[in-house]
Every structure is written in C-alpha cells, then in structure tokens.
Design a protein around this motif. Structure first.
Motif, PDB file in Angstrom:
ATOM      1  N   HIS A 253     -11.783 -15.016  39.864  1.00  0.00           N
ATOM      2  CA  HIS A 253     -12.942 -15.278  38.918  1.00  0.00           C
ATOM      3  C   HIS A 253     -13.235 -16.639  39.582  1.00  0.00           C
ATOM      4  CE1 HIS A 253     -15.194 -16.270  35.098  1.00  0.00           C
ATOM      5  NE2 HIS A 253     -15.907 -15.794  35.805  1.00  0.00           N
TER       6      HIS A 253
ATOM      7  N   ARG B  76     -11.800  -9.433  32.455  1.00  0.00           N
ATOM      8  CA  ARG B  76     -12.841  -8.728  33.262  1.00  0.00           C
ATOM      9  C   ARG B  76     -13.461  -7.936  32.316  1.00  0.00           C
ATOM     10  NH1 ARG B  76     -14.014  -8.001  38.953  1.00  0.00           N
ATOM     11  NH2 ARG B  76     -16.337  -7.326  38.896  1.00  0.00           N
ATOM     12  N   TYR B  77     -15.052  -7.899  32.172  1.00  0.00           N
ATOM     13  CA  TYR B  77     -15.539  -7.208  31.095  1.00  0.00           C
ATOM     14  C   TYR B  77     -16.285  -5.797  31.798  1.00  0.00           C
ATOM     15  CZ  TYR B  77     -14.297 -11.723  28.919  1.00  0.00           C
ATOM     16  OH  TYR B  77     -13.916 -12.825  28.572  1.00  0.00           O
ATOM     17  N   ASP B  78     -16.786  -6.126  33.079  1.00  0.00           N
ATOM     18  CA  ASP B  78     -17.443  -4.863  33.573  1.00  0.00           C
ATOM     19  C   ASP B  78     -16.727  -3.853  34.188  1.00  0.00           C
ATOM     20  OD1 ASP B  78     -16.984  -6.640  35.555  1.00  0.00           O
ATOM     21  OD2 ASP B  78     -18.769  -6.524  36.495  1.00  0.00           O
ATOM     22  N   ARG B  79     -15.305  -4.005  34.548  1.00  0.00           N
ATOM     23  CA  ARG B  79     -14.614  -3.079  35.251  1.00  0.00           C
ATOM     24  C   ARG B  79     -13.052  -3.533  34.642  1.00  0.00           C
ATOM     25  NH1 ARG B  79     -13.962  -3.771  41.542  1.00  0.00           N
ATOM     26  NH2 ARG B  79     -12.158  -3.271  40.868  1.00  0.00           N
TER      27      ARG B  79
ATOM     28  N   ARG C 121     -16.626 -10.547  25.552  1.00  0.00           N
ATOM     29  CA  ARG C 121     -17.666  -9.669  26.117  1.00  0.00           C
ATOM     30  C   ARG C 121     -18.804  -9.687  25.365  1.00  0.00           C
ATOM     31  NH1 ARG C 121     -16.141  -3.786  26.402  1.00  0.00           N
ATOM     32  NH2 ARG C 121     -16.645  -3.910  24.065  1.00  0.00           N
TER      33      ARG C 121
ATOM     34  N   ARG D 290     -20.444 -13.275  25.705  1.00  0.00           N
ATOM     35  CA  ARG D 290     -21.292 -13.297  26.985  1.00  0.00           C
ATOM     36  C   ARG D 290     -22.498 -12.447  26.903  1.00  0.00           C
ATOM     37  NH1 ARG D 290     -20.068 -14.580  32.405  1.00  0.00           N
ATOM     38  NH2 ARG D 290     -21.608 -13.491  33.696  1.00  0.00           N
ATOM     39  N   ASP D 291     -22.351 -11.106  26.365  1.00  0.00           N
ATOM     40  CA  ASP D 291     -23.524 -10.330  26.420  1.00  0.00           C
ATOM     41  C   ASP D 291     -24.562 -10.892  25.614  1.00  0.00           C
ATOM     42  OD1 ASP D 291     -22.409  -8.596  28.004  1.00  0.00           O
ATOM     43  OD2 ASP D 291     -21.981  -6.983  26.476  1.00  0.00           O
TER      44      ASP D 291
ATOM     45  N   ILE E 240     -19.884 -12.720  37.828  1.00  0.00           N
ATOM     46  CA  ILE E 240     -19.320 -11.458  37.057  1.00  0.00           C
ATOM     47  C   ILE E 240     -19.266 -11.530  35.755  1.00  0.00           C
ATOM     48  CG2 ILE E 240     -18.452 -10.416  39.301  1.00  0.00           C
ATOM     49  CD1 ILE E 240     -15.531 -11.393  38.325  1.00  0.00           C
ATOM     50  N   ALA E 241     -19.243 -10.734  35.068  1.00  0.00           N
ATOM     51  CA  ALA E 241     -18.765 -10.478  33.609  1.00  0.00           C
ATOM     52  C   ALA E 241     -17.448 -10.716  33.208  1.00  0.00           C
ATOM     53  CB  ALA E 241     -19.505  -9.428  32.896  1.00  0.00           C
TER      54      ALA E 241
END
Length: 482
Positions: free
Chosen positions: A253, A290-293, A376, A379-380, A398-399
């Motif tokens: 990241h 890591r939030y999206d995967r 997460r 951030r969203d 990236i998220a």
C-alpha cells in the motif's frame, strides 16, 4: 494529643512497608510541629493531592528519623484541622477540598489555544480501541510464565518467545518465509531504518512520495537518495537506478498515495536486487488492512535473501508500545544485531513477552479483524459523503490502510488545505510528502492526506461533514477545466 489518629490501621510489624514521602524538616526544634508544618505545605503546594494515602506512621517515623509519637501526633493534629481524614481500612489520606495554592504560571509567552477541532492527520490508530482487557490478560499470563532470564540484560535480537511467535504469524498472515533466527525485534520501524541506514552503502532508491520523517533519518545517516517515480501501479521499479544498492518500498500500500505494487513490478524489483546484489527494504506498515480483497502477501516471500521485511505495531495496536521487527536475510542478521549496541535502545522484555502471548492466544488476529471492519466503514463513509457533497474530490488508491488521499482538481491543493484548516481540521497536503530530491515536474500530484482512524466514531462523523462542507464550498468557487 498522643497515640494513633482515630481509625488509623494497626502499625506495621516491619519498617519496609508504606509509600515514600519526601519532607524537609529543620535540624532542630520540636519534631511534631515541624512535621505538621511540612505536611501542610506539601498539601498546599499540590505535592500531596486530595485522596493521597499517607505512609503508616511507623514507616514515616523510620524514614524521617523521628519518634513514632511525633508522627502520630502530627497526623492527629491535621486530622482534627480537616487536612487529613482517617478511616478504618483506608488509612490516613489527604482530605478532599484541602486548600491548594494555585500553581505559579510559567514564564514566557502564553500558550495559544488549540486551533483545530478535529485531527485528521495520518498514521494514528484509534486509541480508544486499544484492546486493554486482552492485552492485560496476555501480560498476566506472560509474567506468570516468564523465565528468570527475562528480567536480566537480555538479547539484542529480542526475546526468543516473540521471535518464534512473529515468525509463525508472519508466515501465516503475510506470506513471509523465515524462522526465529532471522527475526530481530526493534523499537519500531524508525529504529530499524536507522540501523540499516548505518550499515548499507550510501546510495538508496526511495519512492518519490514517502514519510518526511523517514527521509530525515536517511539524510542524517548520510544516505544519498534517488527518488523513484510513481504512478497508479506503485513505484516504477523498472526505473531503479543501477548505482543504488538499497531500495525502500511500500509494496502492499504505497505510502501515502495508496497504490499497490503490481506483480510485474514486484518481479522487476526482485530481479534488480539479484542482478546488483542489492537489498529491498519492505515497509509493511499497514499490510493487514486491505478492505476490498484479501491482503496481498509480503514481497519478502518472493526473495528472502534479497528482502528485509519490516513491520511494527504502530498502526495495528499503538505507537506507544514501540515494538517493531526486521525479518533479515542471513547475511544481515549479525550486522544488525551488532549495530543495536547498547541496551538502552531495546524494547521492553515485558512488552515483548506480552505481545508473544497476544499473538499465540489469537487476540492479535481478533483485534486486527475487528479494526479492519471499523476502518473499512470509516473509509466508505468518507468516500460516500464526499461523493454526495464535494463530487469534484475523489478518494484515490486502493481500499486499505488508515488514511486516504483525496485527489483534487489541478492547482487547488493550497486552497483546499486552507479551506479545511480554516474550518478547524488538522490534516496535510500531499505535496508535503514528496521527496525534496524528486524531479521538479515528474509525476507531482495534488491532494489532501486524510487519516480516518484516530478519532472516535462521533468525532470522525462530525469531521467528515465539516471536511465535505469546506471542500464543497471551495470546489464550487473553482472553475471547471475544459
């Protein structure tokens, strides 16, 4: 009046109990009078705060070299005057409401009030979420099981219990290939960076954007930096300079721009290290978040002989613990251990043992999973609010992690920063993280670096509304580019 103060606990059978209490008594004159005056002065000055428990009179008599009766009479006098209270089972204490002399103001200019209502600077986990109960339980178990040698001078490599636990955790959670013999515990990433900067050749490749504090550490060590350009796919590892022998990367990241280092560029970095005999220092500062995967594995797993994997607890638990680690190639272990030198820079053995238990018990995994969900959501919420109220501002990268970069229209970073700070927000502009030796034009970007982890839930929600309002107003006055 003689004897113990009313309800004072029974005298101690020995002379080694009781809290220490420093009092200056004149060399002559009545002891009881002098002691009572000294105790009143200690309360008035604030040295003895309301509720403070006084030493048993036998202990204080031995400490001061006076008769027990003098201490007993002085305590009784101050109880009668209302300075002290004495109750069965509670001992003699400073009374609530005892008069305290106001502290004299310090010389020099008056301190300015805080100018910012909300702190959105990056790099800070939520302090209220520190798992106090689980950490305390680990500390109790660790102390109960600790061998005697844990309280001796110690080993500069770190406690063996923690090095074993770290090797197992990093292999399982981050794909690191190592064993306990190649793990060295240090006092955070900055400490590890200082150690390596003093050992490696002076030419280092560094990412074009990074933490100014780290740039300063390298500069203080005499390192010649060679900034490497960045784009949306991370550092341009195909552009690593041939003269460099060490490269500092944030592959999982990129800090702070937020992009991952894509597989082809990871491979290019490893090939560079193998062909030049160089070393890659992998700063895995927030690799678990890591939030999206599923989090990408560590770069070290591709080339354990060329990569130093560095991590710490500063983002996942707390920077106050001062706990980090280096996973080293075989050739560097002895050099780093020797460079650690004097014990004063080592991390507390008790904290190391506690963290080892925290890892072994699964408490660390549970904490990381819990915080991963919380951050997460933060951030969203930030992205959704900005999309609604300031659509010209975009959340980039990236998220992942504990911060986000807000991409801005060209030429607006200074205005956006001024608007946010004017609204009571403390945060940084992206340009503040660009290496001073980077090419003047290069791949310069504009944006704001927003930390979304450090505030409590309510404070964060309020801060996001203020930020969105400030940026929305600023963008409405900014002409759209054709």
């Amino acid at each position: 009046m003689t004897g113990r103060p009313p309800h004072d606990p029974a005298p101690d059978s020995g002379t080694t109990t009781g809290a220490d209490l420093h009092l200056d008594l004149p060399p002559d004159g009545p002891r009881r009078t002098a002691l009572a005056r000294a105790l009143r002065d200690a309360v008035r000055s604030g040295r003895l705060a309301a509720g403070t428990r006084l030493p048993p009179y036998r202990s204080l008599a031995v400490d001061l070299g006076v008769a027990r009766g003098a201490v007993s009479d002085a305590y009784a006098e101050l109880v009668a005057e209302g300075w002290f209270t004495a109750r069965q089972g509670s001992g003699t204490r400073v009374a609530e409401g005892a008069p305290v002399r106001p502290a004299r103001p310090a010389s020099g200019p008056a301190q300015a009030p805080r100018a910012h209502a909300y702190d959105l600077t990056q790099g800070k986990p939520d302090p209220a979420s520190f798992p106090r109960g689980a950490w305390s339980a680990s500390a109790r178990r660790a102390l109960a099981a600790a061998p005697d040698d844990a309280f001796g001078p110690g080993d500069p490599r770190g406690r063996p219990e923690l090095r074993r636990a770290l090797a197992e955790y990093l292999a399982r959670a981050r794909g690191v290939r190592t064993d306990a013999e190649h793990v060295v515990v240090c006092a955070g990433f900055a400490n590890g960076l200082r150690l390596l900067a003093g050992l490696r050749p002076r030419d280092w490749a560094v990412e074009e954007y990074g933490l100014p504090f780290h740039h300063g550490i390298l500069a203080a060590a005499g390192v010649r930096p060679h900034p490497v350009p960045l784009d949306g796919d991370g550092a341009r590892t195909d552009a690593l300079p041939a003269r460099a022998r060490t490269v500092l990367l944030t592959p999982a990241h990129q800090f702070p721009t937020g992009g991952p280092l894509l597989p082809a560029r990871r491979t290019a970095a490893v090939e560079w290290a193998r062909s030049t005999g160089g070393v890659i220092l992998e700063d895995d500062y927030d690799g678990e978040f890591r939030y999206d995967r599923k989090p990408v594995g560590a770069l070290q797993g591709l080339a354990p002989d060329q990569v130093v994997h560095a991590g710490s607890l500063s983002k996942s638990l707390s920077p106050a613990l001062r706990l980090g680690w280096l996973v080293l190639p075989d050739a560097l272990v002895g050099q780093v251990v020797a460079a650690k030198g004097l014990r004063e820079s080592w991390t507390s053995a008790v904290d190391q043992l506690t963290f080892a238990d925290f890892l072994d018990s699964g408490a660390y995994d549970r904490h990381v999973r819990r915080m991963r969900h919380r951050y997460r959501d933060r951030r969203d919420h930030l992205a959704a609010t900005l999309a609604r109220r300031a659509p010209q501002v975009r959340v980039t990268g990236i998220a992942a992690g504990l911060h986000a970069v807000l991409g801005l229209p060209p030429g607006t970073e200074s205005a956006a920063l001024a608007a946010a700070r004017g609204a009571g927000l403390l945060l940084d502009g992206l340009s503040e993280y660009r290496h001073p030796a980077a090419e003047p034009l290069g791949s310069a970007q504009e944006g704001l670096v927003v930390g979304y982890a450090g505030l409590g839930d309510r404070g964060f929600a309020e801060a996001v509304e203020v930020l969105a309002g400030a940026l929305g107003s600023m963008c409405s006055m900014t002409p759209r580019s054709n």
